[in-house]
Structure formats: structure tokens, C-alpha cells
Design a protein around this motif. Structure first.
Motif, PDB file in Angstrom:
ATOM      1  N   PRO B 162      69.488  64.414  10.853  1.00 30.70           N
ATOM      2  CA  PRO B 162      70.240  65.671  10.976  1.00 30.70           C
ATOM      3  C   PRO B 162      69.459  66.900  10.530  1.00 30.70           C
ATOM      4  O   PRO B 162      69.910  68.006  10.785  1.00 30.70           O
ATOM      5  N   GLY B 163      68.324  66.716   9.900  1.00 26.41           N
ATOM      6  CA  GLY B 163      67.594  67.898   9.466  1.00 26.41           C
ATOM      7  C   GLY B 163      66.216  67.548   8.965  1.00 26.41           C
ATOM      8  O   GLY B 163      65.904  66.384   8.703  1.00 26.41           O
ATOM      9  N   SER B 164      65.391  68.546   8.865  1.00 28.51           N
ATOM     10  CA  SER B 164      64.067  68.403   8.263  1.00 28.51           C
ATOM     11  C   SER B 164      63.610  69.816   7.931  1.00 28.51           C
ATOM     12  O   SER B 164      64.304  70.789   8.230  1.00 28.51           O
ATOM     13  N   ARG B 165      62.456  69.926   7.310  1.00 28.17           N
ATOM     14  CA  ARG B 165      61.981  71.266   6.966  1.00 28.17           C
ATOM     15  C   ARG B 165      61.828  72.138   8.216  1.00 28.17           C
ATOM     16  O   ARG B 165      62.126  73.312   8.206  1.00 28.17           O
ATOM     17  N   LYS B 166      61.385  71.519   9.302  1.00 24.05           N
ATOM     18  CA  LYS B 166      61.152  72.308  10.522  1.00 24.05           C
ATOM     19  C   LYS B 166      62.435  72.558  11.313  1.00 24.05           C
ATOM     20  O   LYS B 166      62.466  73.391  12.210  1.00 24.05           O
ATOM     21  N   ARG B 167      63.489  71.765  11.034  1.00 24.28           N
ATOM     22  CA  ARG B 167      64.691  71.865  11.854  1.00 24.28           C
ATOM     23  C   ARG B 167      65.909  72.074  10.958  1.00 24.28           C
ATOM     24  O   ARG B 167      66.819  71.294  10.924  1.00 24.28           O
ATOM     25  N   LYS B 168      65.868  73.176  10.235  1.00 24.05           N
ATOM     26  CA  LYS B 168      66.891  73.441   9.229  1.00 24.05           C
ATOM     27  C   LYS B 168      68.273  73.653   9.824  1.00 24.05           C
ATOM     28  O   LYS B 168      69.282  73.364   9.193  1.00 24.05           O
ATOM     29  N   ASP B 169      68.349  74.205  11.039  1.00 24.48           N
ATOM     30  CA  ASP B 169      69.657  74.605  11.566  1.00 24.48           C
ATOM     31  C   ASP B 169      70.205  73.649  12.633  1.00 24.48           C
ATOM     32  O   ASP B 169      71.157  73.972  13.312  1.00 24.48           O
ATOM     33  N   PHE B 170      69.606  72.450  12.770  1.00 18.32           N
ATOM     34  CA  PHE B 170      70.083  71.518  13.793  1.00 18.32           C
ATOM     35  C   PHE B 170      71.501  71.038  13.501  1.00 18.32           C
ATOM     36  O   PHE B 170      72.328  70.935  14.395  1.00 18.32           O
ATOM     37  N   LEU B 171      71.774  70.737  12.247  1.00 19.56           N
ATOM     38  CA  LEU B 171      73.113  70.250  11.913  1.00 19.56           C
ATOM     39  C   LEU B 171      74.144  71.357  12.110  1.00 19.56           C
ATOM     40  O   LEU B 171      75.233  71.117  12.626  1.00 19.56           O
ATOM     41  N   MET B 217      66.077  64.659   6.183  1.00 19.03           N
ATOM     42  CA  MET B 217      65.894  63.529   7.092  1.00 19.03           C
ATOM     43  C   MET B 217      66.271  62.174   6.472  1.00 19.03           C
ATOM     44  O   MET B 217      66.315  61.172   7.171  1.00 19.03           O
ATOM     45  N   PHE B 218      66.558  62.153   5.177  1.00 13.50           N
ATOM     46  CA  PHE B 218      66.989  60.901   4.541  1.00 13.50           C
ATOM     47  C   PHE B 218      68.511  60.768   4.523  1.00 13.50           C
ATOM     48  O   PHE B 218      69.054  59.901   3.856  1.00 13.50           O
ATOM     49  N   THR B 219      69.159  61.665   5.263  1.00  9.87           N
ATOM     50  CA  THR B 219      70.621  61.737   5.231  1.00  9.87           C
ATOM     51  C   THR B 219      71.203  61.279   6.570  1.00  9.87           C
ATOM     52  O   THR B 219      70.656  61.572   7.621  1.00  9.87           O
TER      53      THR B 219
END
Lengths: 243, 243
Positions: B162-171, B217-219
Motif C-alpha cells: 500500500p505504500g513506500s517512500r516513492k509512493r506515499k499517496d497510493f493508499l 511496504m510492510f503493511t
């Protein structure tokens, strides 16, 4: 201890139990559940008290487990597959506030979707939907709508309860819905019967062939997406659409 | 024997291994995989050869396993969760015809969807969709379309990556899509971080709150359907719509 473990034992024999499930069964004084499932695991724990009941008695079984735990015993309520996927965790938790002294712990297990997929190859390698075709607890219109939307979304599909004596044409209807939404008749599909149990059988076939297939309630069905391929007899859905 | 087992080890430590996975690891001469996952299980099998590699090297890892098996060793390619769900079974099977002497056996495991659900209660108690928000291998338009259709279909949803440093707003974007399709802002949602590992944490919240949540990303994230309820702090989706 006033505790109920609701334990998913996986699809078949003892080799599918996780260590966590084994520990919960070991820690329990009573193993209760549908007769067939208790018989699969009771031999591992000789001497433990068992309590079995038949199909369709899910709520009574939950109450029995909670009442027995309230009287001070630790109970394992065993489920086939994963206790949380169409399993007993949900009704047990919903009833649990009536038994405030009883703690409920949910123990996951290998559900048929995952275990059957491994038998076929990797049909659920990418985004997927799990849909039960049983209309016992869900109106057929809801099931039909979900099939339609899942087909439109190019999800790989896993179907539980695809047939029974009373519902011979449910799988045919499901395939017709998926075909009507544009999934190609030669889309790779598969089914696995008696996953992880004696007499396990599996078959790959096209969506057009699946429409004509007779399956029973011991069968789990997989419908691929447009990228799903037959790799030397294995059903494989790639992990993405970019190469 | 020229064989590769592709083994799902479940979400965390050894307690999530099935008996089948343990037998496959035991039967293997080499344990290979992403460093973190090999480190989780290698201590159970002291003395076994290991071969680890970093993220994003999945295809090289599959080739290494197949080549090593071709040279006569039995190899376990270990994956977190289930080897068949966004796992290595799919790329391994696709490459396997290039190594005709090597047999591949897929061993399922507890995937995060199922293991995290047990931590929260039973959020996936009825029909559900699993969608990865990672656009590394899938165009974002496809992900968005699936979110829209899954929301329309009243599926319970489980979101991977649902997220990573590069994809903060995906969720946030995913929640906005689900809200735009009419799912109520007070729909019960939940997330679990580091499932089955040290530092496991979980939280229940509404869909409106989930939109504002920062996850990594661990969520693994769960979005309920209209029937999903908070039962004394557990997230429970009933097994059907009839009572």
C-alpha cells in the motif's frame, strides 16, 4: 483458561497444519467441529476430548465452543482451510460478546484458494477475487454482480462452492456471465477436487469447456485472466503486465 | 534429484510453516531466496547451504535455482507468504521449460491476506479481492480500474504494497476511489504491519481515516464491506447477507 481457538487446519491432512495451528490444538482440552474435520486431526492428539456435529450447525457449534470455554475449558473450534475465509471465525467473534469471560484467538490456515492454486501451478499469481457460488447465505443477484465486476476488472478468479446436487448449473451460469463480460472462451481455467486429501484430482481446461463441466462441492475452480498461460500443463498467471 | 521446491514460508517466523513446507525445506540441499526470508528459516536447518540475493533480483534468483537444480542439487526457493500469491512460483514456472530436466513443485504458504486477517479478527469472512497497489509490474490505470470494480461489487478488500517512500499517496488515492464508488466514509478498515514478526502492530480505523494514514511496504490493508463490523475491537465481515 476461558479460551476458544478457532483454528484453520488447511485443506486436508496434517501436513497442511502450521506450527501455530499445532500449538493451538495442543493447548486445547477439547477439539470441536464438523465431524470430517475433527476426524482429520484428532488422531494427532490421542486422548483429547472431541465434540462433533453435522453440516449447517455452525451457530450451535460456536455456542457450544463458547459455553464450554465459559465453563473453564480451552476449546479448539476446527475449520477446514482458513478459519477466517468463509470459516467459523466470523460467526464465533460475532457471538463472543455474549460470553465476556471467554477470549477468542483466530488461527489462520491454508485456504483452498491457495492450496489448490499450488496444485495447478500459480493461477493466482496476480490480483484475484475469491467468490463463493453458494446462495445459502447470499442472494444470487449479489453473486452474479460480483462475477460480472470481477470479470470486467480482469481479476483472476477463484470460485468456492461451485456446485452441488441442488445447484447443478451454478458454474455454467457463472461461466456464461464471465464470457458475456468479454473474457475469451479459450481463457485457461482449472479445477482441483479434494485438495490435499486422498483422491485429489485436478484438470486444466478452457473457459468454454468449464461451462460444460460437472463439478461438486469438494471442488475449487480457477478462471484465469487474459495473461494466464499453460506452461507444460501448469496454469500460470504472471505477476504483472509489464515484461 | 533435479528439483526446485518453491516454498511459501508464511508471513513471519517458523510457527507459520506448514508441515509440507518443512518437509520441502528438509529435503532440499540449498535454501535460496531474498536475504531476509532465508535468514528467517535457515536457523532451523543448520549446515544447509544458502544462497541469498537482494530485492528486484527475482528472475536471476529463479534462474540460479533452476541452474543449480540442473546440476543435480535439490533447491528450495523460499518466498514470504504464499509462493503462488505475488510470489516466485509464477516466474519460476514460466522459466522452467528452459530447464527440461528440472521438476518444479509449488508449496503453498500462509499469505499476508489470511495471516493479517487473523490478527484483526475476520475481515475476509466473505467474498473478497486481493489487489497490489505496486505499479512496478502493473500500469496504475489497471490498479485503479480494479479498485473501482471491487468497490462496486461490495467485495471486502485486501491491499498489498500500500505504500513506500516513492509512493506515499497510493493508499490515499485508493481510498478516494473506493469512497467515490459509494463506500461509506465510516466503513470499518484495518491494517497490520510486520505480520507474524517482531514489532507486529495493527489498527482499526474508518475508511475516511485510512485515507489520511501513512503506511509502508510492510503493511497489509483491509477495507470492509457494508456489513463489516467492529466487535469489541475485532474487524469482522459476516459470512453472508442473510441472517
Amino acid at each position: 483458561m476461558n479460551k476458544v481457538f478457532v483454528v484453520g487446519i488447511g485443506p486436508g491432512g496434517a501436513e497442511y497444519l502450521t506450527g501455530q495451528a499445532r500449538a493451538a490444538l495442543e493447548a486445547s482440552q477439547v477439539l470441536c467441529g464438523y465431524t470430517l474435520y475433527v476426524e482429520l486431526i484428532a488422531p494427532l492428539y490421542p486422548g483429547k476430548e472431541t465434540h462433533t456435529s453435522g453440516m449447517r450447525q455452525e451457530l450451535e457449534r460456536c455456542r457450544w465452543a463458547l459455553e464450554t470455554a465459559q465453563r473453564g475449558k480451552t476449546v479448539a473450534l476446527v475449520c477446514s482451510g482458513d478459519s477466517g475465509i468463509y470459516g467459523m471465525a466470523s460467526p464465533l467473534l460475532i457471538l463472543s460478546p455474549e460470553y465476556p469471560e471467554v477470549a477468542v484467538e483466530v488461527v489462520a490456515g491454508l485456504t483452498a484458494a491457495n492450496a489448490g492454486a499450488a496444485v495447478l501451478g500459480a493461477p493466482l499469481g496476480h490480483d484475484f477475487c475469491v467468490i463463493s457460488l453458494s446462495d445459502l447465505l447470499t442472494p444470487w443477484e449479489t453473486i452474479e454482480k460480483r462475477l460480472r465486476l470481477a470479470a470486467q476488472g480482469e481479476f483472476a478468479l477463484c470460485l468456492y462452492n461451485p456446485g452441488s446436487r441442488k445447484r447443478k448449473d451454478f458454474l455454467r451460469t457463472a461461466c456464461e456471465i464471465v464470457l458475456a463480460e468479454g473474457r475469451a472462451p479459450d481463457t485457461l481455467c482449472g479445477w482441483v477436487r479434494n485438495i490435499g486429501r486422498p483422491g485429489e484430482t485436478a484438470k486444466l481446461l478452457t473457459l468454454a469447456e468449464l461451462r460444460e463441466e460437472q463439478v461438486d462441492m469438494f471442488t475449487t475452480v480457477y478462471i484465469g485472466n487474459s495473461t494466464t498461460q499453460n506452461v507444460q500443463g501448469r496454469m500460470v498467471t504472471p505477476r504483472g503486465y509489464r515484461t
